[in-house]
Design a protein around this motif. Structure first.
Motif, PDB file in Angstrom:
ATOM      1  N   LEU A   1      15.669   4.404  -2.399  1.00  0.00           N
ATOM      2  CA  LEU A   1      16.345   3.534  -1.440  1.00  0.00           C
ATOM      3  C   LEU A   1      15.500   3.341  -0.185  1.00  0.00           C
ATOM      4  O   LEU A   1      15.304   2.215   0.282  1.00  0.00           O
ATOM      5  N   SER A   2      14.991   4.438   0.376  1.00  0.00           N
ATOM      6  CA  SER A   2      14.157   4.353   1.584  1.00  0.00           C
ATOM      7  C   SER A   2      12.902   3.532   1.324  1.00  0.00           C
ATOM      8  O   SER A   2      12.497   2.710   2.150  1.00  0.00           O
ATOM      9  N   THR A   3      12.307   3.733   0.140  1.00  0.00           N
ATOM     10  CA  THR A   3      11.093   2.993  -0.211  1.00  0.00           C
ATOM     11  C   THR A   3      11.384   1.510  -0.335  1.00  0.00           C
ATOM     12  O   THR A   3      10.623   0.665   0.163  1.00  0.00           O
ATOM     13  N   SER A   4      12.497   1.148  -0.970  1.00  0.00           N
ATOM     14  CA  SER A   4      12.883  -0.264  -1.122  1.00  0.00           C
ATOM     15  C   SER A   4      13.077  -0.931   0.235  1.00  0.00           C
ATOM     16  O   SER A   4      12.577  -2.037   0.476  1.00  0.00           O
ATOM     17  N   MET A   5      13.805  -0.252   1.127  1.00  0.00           N
ATOM     18  CA  MET A   5      14.079  -0.831   2.444  1.00  0.00           C
ATOM     19  C   MET A   5      12.804  -0.970   3.278  1.00  0.00           C
ATOM     20  O   MET A   5      12.606  -1.978   3.974  1.00  0.00           O
ATOM     21  N   LEU A   6      11.946   0.041   3.194  1.00  0.00           N
ATOM     22  CA  LEU A   6      10.708  -0.019   3.975  1.00  0.00           C
ATOM     23  C   LEU A   6       9.798  -1.126   3.453  1.00  0.00           C
ATOM     24  O   LEU A   6       9.190  -1.870   4.241  1.00  0.00           O
ATOM     25  N   ILE A   7       9.706  -1.258   2.119  1.00  0.00           N
ATOM     26  CA  ILE A   7       8.896  -2.335   1.539  1.00  0.00           C
ATOM     27  C   ILE A   7       9.461  -3.690   1.940  1.00  0.00           C
ATOM     28  O   ILE A   7       8.718  -4.612   2.304  1.00  0.00           O
ATOM     29  N   LEU A   8      10.785  -3.833   1.892  1.00  0.00           N
ATOM     30  CA  LEU A   8      11.435  -5.094   2.271  1.00  0.00           C
ATOM     31  C   LEU A   8      11.102  -5.483   3.704  1.00  0.00           C
ATOM     32  O   LEU A   8      10.635  -6.603   3.974  1.00  0.00           O
ATOM     33  N   TRP A   9      11.319  -4.583   4.645  1.00  0.00           N
ATOM     34  CA  TRP A   9      11.133  -4.899   6.062  1.00  0.00           C
ATOM     35  C   TRP A   9       9.661  -4.999   6.444  1.00  0.00           C
ATOM     36  O   TRP A   9       9.274  -5.892   7.223  1.00  0.00           O
ATOM     37  N   LEU A  10       8.850  -4.103   5.898  1.00  0.00           N
ATOM     38  CA  LEU A  10       7.415  -4.151   6.225  1.00  0.00           C
ATOM     39  C   LEU A  10       6.779  -5.434   5.703  1.00  0.00           C
ATOM     40  O   LEU A  10       6.022  -6.102   6.421  1.00  0.00           O
ATOM     41  N   SER A  11       7.093  -5.796   4.455  1.00  0.00           N
ATOM     42  CA  SER A  11       6.512  -7.017   3.896  1.00  0.00           C
ATOM     43  C   SER A  11       7.019  -8.256   4.622  1.00  0.00           C
ATOM     44  O   SER A  11       6.278  -9.229   4.803  1.00  0.00           O
ATOM     45  N   ALA A  12       8.277  -8.235   5.079  1.00  0.00           N
ATOM     46  CA  ALA A  12       8.824  -9.368   5.826  1.00  0.00           C
ATOM     47  C   ALA A  12       8.126  -9.534   7.168  1.00  0.00           C
ATOM     48  O   ALA A  12       7.700 -10.638   7.536  1.00  0.00           O
ATOM     49  N   ILE A  13       7.996  -8.442   7.913  1.00  0.00           N
ATOM     50  CA  ILE A  13       7.357  -8.508   9.235  1.00  0.00           C
ATOM     51  C   ILE A  13       5.883  -8.888   9.094  1.00  0.00           C
ATOM     52  O   ILE A  13       5.369  -9.739   9.825  1.00  0.00           O
ATOM     53  N   ALA A  14       5.202  -8.262   8.118  1.00  0.00           N
ATOM     54  CA  ALA A  14       3.780  -8.566   7.916  1.00  0.00           C
ATOM     55  C   ALA A  14       3.579 -10.012   7.467  1.00  0.00           C
ATOM     56  O   ALA A  14       2.670 -10.704   7.948  1.00  0.00           O
TER      57      ALA A  14
ATOM     58  N   HIS B   1       3.647   7.477   2.056  1.00  0.00           N
ATOM     59  CA  HIS B   1       3.774   8.791   2.677  1.00  0.00           C
ATOM     60  C   HIS B   1       5.082   8.919   3.462  1.00  0.00           C
ATOM     61  O   HIS B   1       5.752   9.950   3.443  1.00  0.00           O
ATOM     62  N   LEU B   2       5.458   7.838   4.135  1.00  0.00           N
ATOM     63  CA  LEU B   2       6.616   7.858   5.039  1.00  0.00           C
ATOM     64  C   LEU B   2       7.933   8.052   4.294  1.00  0.00           C
ATOM     65  O   LEU B   2       8.829   8.750   4.768  1.00  0.00           O
ATOM     66  N   THR B   3       8.063   7.428   3.124  1.00  0.00           N
ATOM     67  CA  THR B   3       9.347   7.464   2.410  1.00  0.00           C
ATOM     68  C   THR B   3       9.527   8.718   1.571  1.00  0.00           C
ATOM     69  O   THR B   3      10.651   9.038   1.171  1.00  0.00           O
ATOM     70  N   GLY B   4       8.441   9.418   1.280  1.00  0.00           N
ATOM     71  CA  GLY B   4       8.535  10.636   0.480  1.00  0.00           C
ATOM     72  C   GLY B   4       9.049  10.407  -0.923  1.00  0.00           C
ATOM     73  O   GLY B   4       9.563  11.321  -1.570  1.00  0.00           O
ATOM     74  N   GLY B   5       8.961   9.173  -1.412  1.00  0.00           N
ATOM     75  CA  GLY B   5       9.348   8.878  -2.794  1.00  0.00           C
ATOM     76  C   GLY B   5      10.822   8.585  -3.003  1.00  0.00           C
ATOM     77  O   GLY B   5      11.252   8.377  -4.132  1.00  0.00           O
ATOM     78  N   ASN B   6      11.641   8.534  -1.920  1.00  0.00           N
ATOM     79  CA  ASN B   6      13.059   8.198  -2.079  1.00  0.00           C
ATOM     80  C   ASN B   6      13.191   6.707  -2.423  1.00  0.00           C
ATOM     81  O   ASN B   6      12.728   5.858  -1.658  1.00  0.00           O
TER      82      ASN B   6
END
Length: 426
Positions: free
Chosen positions: A316-329, A309-314
């Protein structure tokens, strides 16, 4: 949020807070938290057992039996002294060599097997240098998670992604992840040496001790060593042939351990079972059940849906969010259920307008694998090293590791972010 989900999250956060405080042994806390999940009805017993990854446990137990039996022969002392002599007793060169061997081993075996093999080597060196083992063990933990990122078979998240997306072959992982893994290793190892330069300088005072030691007589049981090497060699061959045999790693490791015990007899078997790090095994059991509570109550799914929902399907934004979220989690929870939840979510993004999903898969792999370096409980290899270190009388503290691991993990994810952007979006 349902009441059970709130209870599950509360138990999970309380357990982790107590683990970080180190007032009570982490195994007792994990088992107690898991018991609470079942007693409060968040999970029933059958569901709790279902969430326990017996492949991971079988792999650990099998490799611990093989490696601990091999250690009795003096092989690891021999390798340690040989490595130190090759480095002319220089503690910085020794650290480099141990880290590089660990990274390469993790890429082509798996990081758990590699760390089990390498920790005894590190201790054989640090005892003779009369220094604390932590700088060496820390560099090896960091290196094993980086090395495991580079290939399809190096880390469980990569195996899961490769199984789900058939076009991502062994060669594809090597081409896309090995370059960034090499770059990260080239940046991180000098930083590790810079961090521990004082302790490494102190170790230089005893480098003459390493050069004076003869390699003769270090192998104490040659017949047992031959049997161990046969079992270990066949087990490693089984790992390499995994993509053809389709046998689980636990089956291969336990078969290798059984073969070794058959060749050596009951007297070795009893010693071998006593040498297994049972507190570490039961910590994993508790951890799997704790995370299972978050999975069954839908908390992990909620987080994944929030990402979409947060990335709205973009892309680049989706890739970066997945990268950082999966790293922190992945720094705080086991990356296996995290990746299991994210895989179908990424697949769904294809129908939501993202035509090229490949950058998202590499972002997930990098985040899940490298995020494990953030904390002592972030990856299986970290916990195995900590358990083996505690048995040697040099326990690794959660906060002690966090102080160095988390900042270095952030550096690796920053490098990964730049890599993802330059390679896939320019």
């Amino acid at each position: 949020m349902e009441q059970q989900a709130i209870w599950a999250l509360g138990i999970f956060l309380l357990t982790y807070a107590l683990i970080i405080s180190e007032k009570v042994h982490r195994t007792l806390l994990a088992m107690s938290g898991a018991a609470l999940m079942i007693m409060l009805g968040i999970l029933d017993q059958e569901s709790a057992v279902h969430h326990i990854d017996f492949n991971t446990l079988g792999l650990l137990i099998g490799m611990m039996i093989i490696v601990n039996t091999t250690a009795e022969t003096g092989l690891f002392s021999y390798i340690g002294i040989w490595t130190a002599k090759l480095a002319k007793g220089n503690p910085i060169t020794i650290l480099w060599l141990l880290a590089l061997i660990t990274a390469v081993g993790s890429a082509f075996l798996d990081n758990v097997t590699t760390i089990i093999l390498m920790v005894p080597v590190a201790f054989s060196i640090t005892r003779r240098l009369r220094v604390h083992s932590f700088p060496y063990l820390f560099s090896m933990i960091i290196a094993t998670n980086i090395g495991g990122t580079a290939t399809l078979i190096g880390d469980p998240p990569n195996i899961m992604i490769g199984s789900a997306v058939k076009e991502l072959t062994f060669v594809a992982f090597l081409e896309n992840l090995a370059p960034v893994a090499l770059m990260i290793l080239a940046v991180i190892l000098p930083l590790v040496i810079l961090i521990f330069r004082k302790q490494l300088k102190e170790a230089s005072a005893n480098r003459h001790r390493m050069m004076e030691i003869s390699l003769e007589g270090l192998i104490t049981e040659k017949k047992l060593l031959i049997k161990c090497l046969i079992a270990l060699g066949l087990t490693l061959l089984g790992f390499f042939l995994h993509q053809y045999t389709h046998l689980e790693t636990a089956t291969i490791a336990l078969a290798g351990a059984s073969l070794l015990l058959l060749m050596t007899g009951e007297h070795v078997m009893e010693r071998a079972f006593r040498s297994v790090e049972w507190p570490t095994i039961f910590f994993f059991v508790g951890l799997f059940v704790l995370v299972g509570g978050l999975v069954d109550t839908g908390i992990i799914t909620l987080v994944a849906e929030w990402v979409m929902h947060l990335t709205g399907g973009n892309p680049l934004s989706t890739s970066m969010l997945i990268l950082w979220l999966s790293a922190i989690a992945s720094a705080f929870i086991d990356n296996i259920p995290l990746v299991a939840t994210m895989i179908p979510m990424i697949q769904d993004m294809g129908s939501l307008g993202i035509s090229n999903l490949e950058p998202l898969w590499w972002s997930l792999a990098l985040g899940a694998c490298l995020g494990g370096n953030g904390t002592l409980i972030g990856a299986s290899a970290n916990l195995i090293a900590a358990g083996m270190s505690a048995k040697e009388g040099e326990p690794i503290r959660f906060v002690q590791y966090l102080k160095y691991g988390l900042p270095l993990m952030v550096v690796t994810i920053l490098i990964s972010s730049v890599y993802i952007y330059l390679r896939y979006f320019i």
